[in-house]
Motif scaffolding. Sequence first.
Motif, PDB file in Angstrom:
ATOM      1  N   VAL A 189       0.835  -1.203   0.000  1.00  0.00           N
ATOM      2  CA  VAL A 189       0.000   0.000   0.000  1.00  0.00           C
ATOM      3  C   VAL A 189       0.871   1.255   0.000  1.00  0.00           C
ATOM      4  CG1 VAL A 189      -1.655   1.330   1.368  1.00  0.00           C
ATOM      5  CG2 VAL A 189      -1.992  -1.116   1.059  1.00  0.00           C
ATOM      6  N   ASP A 190       1.933   1.236   0.794  1.00  0.00           N
ATOM      7  CA  ASP A 190       2.808   2.400   0.935  1.00  0.00           C
ATOM      8  C   ASP A 190       3.983   2.282  -0.035  1.00  0.00           C
ATOM      9  OD1 ASP A 190       4.349   4.533   1.724  1.00  0.00           O
ATOM     10  OD2 ASP A 190       4.593   3.862   3.800  1.00  0.00           O
ATOM     11  N   LEU A 191       3.982   3.092  -1.091  1.00  0.00           N
ATOM     12  CA  LEU A 191       5.049   3.054  -2.085  1.00  0.00           C
ATOM     13  C   LEU A 191       6.411   3.390  -1.485  1.00  0.00           C
ATOM     14  CD1 LEU A 191       3.504   4.656  -5.290  1.00  0.00           C
ATOM     15  CD2 LEU A 191       4.386   2.348  -5.023  1.00  0.00           C
ATOM     16  N   SER A 192       6.428   4.226  -0.460  1.00  0.00           N
ATOM     17  CA  SER A 192       7.704   4.623   0.145  1.00  0.00           C
ATOM     18  C   SER A 192       8.273   3.522   1.048  1.00  0.00           C
ATOM     19  CB  SER A 192       7.538   5.913   0.949  1.00  0.00           C
ATOM     20  OG  SER A 192       6.686   5.693   2.056  1.00  0.00           O
ATOM     21  N   ASP A 193       7.468   2.528   1.399  1.00  0.00           N
ATOM     22  CA  ASP A 193       7.923   1.447   2.263  1.00  0.00           C
ATOM     23  C   ASP A 193       7.344   0.105   1.805  1.00  0.00           C
ATOM     24  OD1 ASP A 193       9.139   0.082   4.386  1.00  0.00           O
ATOM     25  OD2 ASP A 193       7.433   0.429   5.713  1.00  0.00           O
ATOM     26  N   PRO A 194       7.788  -0.377   0.623  1.00  0.00           N
ATOM     27  CA  PRO A 194       7.280  -1.676   0.164  1.00  0.00           C
ATOM     28  C   PRO A 194       7.811  -2.780   1.064  1.00  0.00           C
ATOM     29  CG  PRO A 194       9.084  -0.969  -1.224  1.00  0.00           C
ATOM     30  CD  PRO A 194       8.793   0.167  -0.269  1.00  0.00           C
ATOM     31  N   ARG A 195       7.031  -3.778   1.287  1.00  0.00           N
ATOM     32  CA  ARG A 195       7.423  -4.872   2.184  1.00  0.00           C
ATOM     33  C   ARG A 195       8.577  -5.684   1.582  1.00  0.00           C
ATOM     34  NH1 ARG A 195       5.444  -5.193   7.055  1.00  0.00           N
ATOM     35  NH2 ARG A 195       3.445  -4.684   6.167  1.00  0.00           N
ATOM     36  N   TYR A 196       8.519  -5.932   0.258  1.00  0.00           N
ATOM     37  CA  TYR A 196       9.526  -6.762  -0.405  1.00  0.00           C
ATOM     38  C   TYR A 196       9.885  -6.170  -1.761  1.00  0.00           C
ATOM     39  CZ  TYR A 196       7.659 -10.029   3.039  1.00  0.00           C
ATOM     40  OH  TYR A 196       7.230 -10.600   4.201  1.00  0.00           O
ATOM     41  N   GLY A 197      10.906  -6.768  -2.394  1.00  0.00           N
ATOM     42  CA  GLY A 197      11.329  -6.360  -3.733  1.00  0.00           C
ATOM     43  C   GLY A 197      10.492  -7.062  -4.792  1.00  0.00           C
ATOM     44  N   ASN A 198      11.121  -7.971  -5.522  1.00  0.00           N
ATOM     45  CA  ASN A 198      10.401  -8.729  -6.549  1.00  0.00           C
ATOM     46  C   ASN A 198       9.388  -9.661  -5.909  1.00  0.00           C
ATOM     47  OD1 ASN A 198      11.937  -7.551  -8.558  1.00  0.00           O
ATOM     48  ND2 ASN A 198      13.389  -9.241  -8.663  1.00  0.00           N
ATOM     49  N   VAL A 199       8.226  -9.760  -6.540  1.00  0.00           N
ATOM     50  CA  VAL A 199       7.116 -10.547  -5.998  1.00  0.00           C
ATOM     51  C   VAL A 199       6.780 -11.700  -6.945  1.00  0.00           C
ATOM     52  CG1 VAL A 199       4.675 -10.486  -5.341  1.00  0.00           C
ATOM     53  CG2 VAL A 199       6.159  -8.528  -4.828  1.00  0.00           C
ATOM     54  N   HIS A 200       6.663 -12.872  -6.363  1.00  0.00           N
ATOM     55  CA  HIS A 200       6.252 -14.077  -7.095  1.00  0.00           C
ATOM     56  C   HIS A 200       5.072 -14.671  -6.340  1.00  0.00           C
ATOM     57  CE1 HIS A 200      10.002 -13.952  -9.403  1.00  0.00           C
ATOM     58  NE2 HIS A 200      10.523 -13.530  -8.262  1.00  0.00           N
ATOM     59  N   VAL A 201       3.956 -14.870  -7.044  1.00  0.00           N
ATOM     60  CA  VAL A 201       2.747 -15.383  -6.406  1.00  0.00           C
ATOM     61  C   VAL A 201       2.440 -16.760  -6.986  1.00  0.00           C
ATOM     62  CG1 VAL A 201       0.311 -14.967  -5.905  1.00  0.00           C
ATOM     63  CG2 VAL A 201       1.868 -13.023  -6.169  1.00  0.00           C
ATOM     64  N   TYR A 202       2.369 -17.731  -6.094  1.00  0.00           N
ATOM     65  CA  TYR A 202       2.054 -19.101  -6.480  1.00  0.00           C
ATOM     66  C   TYR A 202       0.807 -19.539  -5.722  1.00  0.00           C
ATOM     67  CZ  TYR A 202       6.466 -19.592  -8.902  1.00  0.00           C
ATOM     68  OH  TYR A 202       7.487 -19.446  -9.795  1.00  0.00           O
ATOM     69  N   PHE A 203      -0.121 -20.103  -6.456  1.00  0.00           N
ATOM     70  CA  PHE A 203      -1.368 -20.583  -5.866  1.00  0.00           C
ATOM     71  C   PHE A 203      -1.340 -22.104  -5.774  1.00  0.00           C
ATOM     72  CE2 PHE A 203      -2.525 -16.446  -7.583  1.00  0.00           C
ATOM     73  CZ  PHE A 203      -3.183 -15.885  -6.488  1.00  0.00           C
ATOM     74  N   ALA A 204      -1.863 -22.635  -4.702  1.00  0.00           N
ATOM     75  CA  ALA A 204      -1.893 -24.075  -4.490  1.00  0.00           C
ATOM     76  C   ALA A 204      -2.866 -24.774  -5.428  1.00  0.00           C
ATOM     77  CB  ALA A 204      -2.260 -24.391  -3.038  1.00  0.00           C
ATOM     78  N   SER A 205      -3.865 -24.047  -5.903  1.00  0.00           N
ATOM     79  CA  SER A 205      -4.876 -24.619  -6.787  1.00  0.00           C
ATOM     80  C   SER A 205      -5.332 -23.549  -7.774  1.00  0.00           C
ATOM     81  CB  SER A 205      -6.058 -25.154  -5.979  1.00  0.00           C
ATOM     82  OG  SER A 205      -6.628 -24.113  -5.223  1.00  0.00           O
ATOM     83  N   ARG A 206      -6.311 -23.910  -8.585  1.00  0.00           N
ATOM     84  CA  ARG A 206      -6.818 -23.009  -9.622  1.00  0.00           C
ATOM     85  C   ARG A 206      -7.275 -21.688  -9.009  1.00  0.00           C
ATOM     86  NH1 ARG A 206     -11.465 -21.597 -12.154  1.00  0.00           N
ATOM     87  NH2 ARG A 206     -11.313 -21.212 -14.375  1.00  0.00           N
ATOM     88  N   VAL A 207      -6.875 -20.602  -9.665  1.00  0.00           N
ATOM     89  CA  VAL A 207      -7.257 -19.269  -9.197  1.00  0.00           C
ATOM     90  C   VAL A 207      -8.263 -18.677 -10.186  1.00  0.00           C
ATOM     91  CG1 VAL A 207      -5.292 -18.145 -10.342  1.00  0.00           C
ATOM     92  CG2 VAL A 207      -6.375 -17.043  -8.393  1.00  0.00           C
ATOM     93  N   LEU A 208      -9.263 -18.009  -9.659  1.00  0.00           N
ATOM     94  CA  LEU A 208     -10.285 -17.371 -10.491  1.00  0.00           C
ATOM     95  C   LEU A 208      -9.818 -16.000 -10.951  1.00  0.00           C
ATOM     96  CD1 LEU A 208     -13.408 -18.222  -8.292  1.00  0.00           C
ATOM     97  CD2 LEU A 208     -12.596 -19.433 -10.331  1.00  0.00           C
ATOM     98  N   ASP A 209     -10.350 -15.561 -12.064  1.00  0.00           N
ATOM     99  CA  ASP A 209     -10.010 -14.236 -12.573  1.00  0.00           C
ATOM    100  C   ASP A 209     -10.340 -13.145 -11.558  1.00  0.00           C
ATOM    101  OD1 ASP A 209      -9.101 -15.333 -14.927  1.00  0.00           O
ATOM    102  OD2 ASP A 209     -10.920 -14.871 -16.068  1.00  0.00           O
ATOM    103  N   SER A 210     -11.433 -13.297 -10.842  1.00  0.00           N
ATOM    104  CA  SER A 210     -11.831 -12.296  -9.855  1.00  0.00           C
ATOM    105  C   SER A 210     -10.785 -12.170  -8.740  1.00  0.00           C
ATOM    106  CB  SER A 210     -13.198 -12.634  -9.252  1.00  0.00           C
ATOM    107  OG  SER A 210     -13.161 -13.896  -8.610  1.00  0.00           O
ATOM    108  N   GLN A 211     -10.129 -13.286  -8.404  1.00  0.00           N
ATOM    109  CA  GLN A 211      -9.083 -13.234  -7.385  1.00  0.00           C
ATOM    110  C   GLN A 211      -7.810 -12.595  -7.937  1.00  0.00           C
ATOM    111  OE1 GLN A 211      -9.414 -17.361  -6.922  1.00  0.00           O
ATOM    112  NE2 GLN A 211     -10.896 -17.253  -5.262  1.00  0.00           N
ATOM    113  N   LEU A 212      -7.526 -12.846  -9.202  1.00  0.00           N
ATOM    114  CA  LEU A 212      -6.370 -12.205  -9.827  1.00  0.00           C
ATOM    115  C   LEU A 212      -6.564 -10.695  -9.931  1.00  0.00           C
ATOM    116  CD1 LEU A 212      -5.411 -14.685 -12.680  1.00  0.00           C
ATOM    117  CD2 LEU A 212      -4.128 -14.178 -10.597  1.00  0.00           C
ATOM    118  N   LEU A 213      -7.792 -10.276 -10.159  1.00  0.00           N
ATOM    119  CA  LEU A 213      -8.070  -8.842 -10.256  1.00  0.00           C
ATOM    120  C   LEU A 213      -7.737  -8.113  -8.959  1.00  0.00           C
ATOM    121  CD1 LEU A 213     -11.383  -8.790 -12.320  1.00  0.00           C
ATOM    122  CD2 LEU A 213      -9.117  -8.041 -13.060  1.00  0.00           C
ATOM    123  N   VAL A 214      -7.855  -8.797  -7.844  1.00  0.00           N
ATOM    124  CA  VAL A 214      -7.491  -8.191  -6.559  1.00  0.00           C
ATOM    125  C   VAL A 214      -6.007  -7.821  -6.557  1.00  0.00           C
ATOM    126  CG1 VAL A 214      -7.288  -8.629  -4.069  1.00  0.00           C
ATOM    127  CG2 VAL A 214      -9.320  -9.393  -5.301  1.00  0.00           C
TER     128      VAL A 214
END
Length: 144
Positions: free
Chosen positions: A100-125
């Motif tokens: 949320v805070d651009l001046s204090d990002p929690r991490y650098g590069n982000v990789h998101v892995y889902f354990a199962s099928r992800v819906l488009d509505s969840q990706l939109l988040v």
Amino acid sequence: MQNIQSNENNLHKKAVTRIVLDMIETVRRMDKDSTFIILVLDDFTTKILSFYLTMSEVLNLGIFAVEPLKVKRKSYPNYSVIYFLNSVKDSCESVVKDFVDLSDPRYGNVHVYFASRVLDSQLLVLVNNNLAFRVKSIKELNVA
């Protein structure tokens, strides 16, 4: 009976391969410049990971730390992060909150892995101006 045990062993090996090779090793290859990788898990994926691997095995794969998604975590803006998540809206929203805070990002590069099928509505988040440019990969592992 032997056949059933053999199939269970094969499924176990395949799941470990998906977690180790398709997630951790892939991120390591993609982020060669990143010395450290943080692994963030929600409650569901914590159970999956602990079923297939011990914590020492995970750390021996070069993971710097394993942290729960739902707690306040320290910022490591120069470290890559792997979010290994259940494909639910709540987990996706928690990821977005880390950036949320651009001046204090929690991490650098982000990789998101889902354990199962992800819906488009969840990706939109995950489509968030503060997060989108940091996401380097999104993938379904299908281990749940």
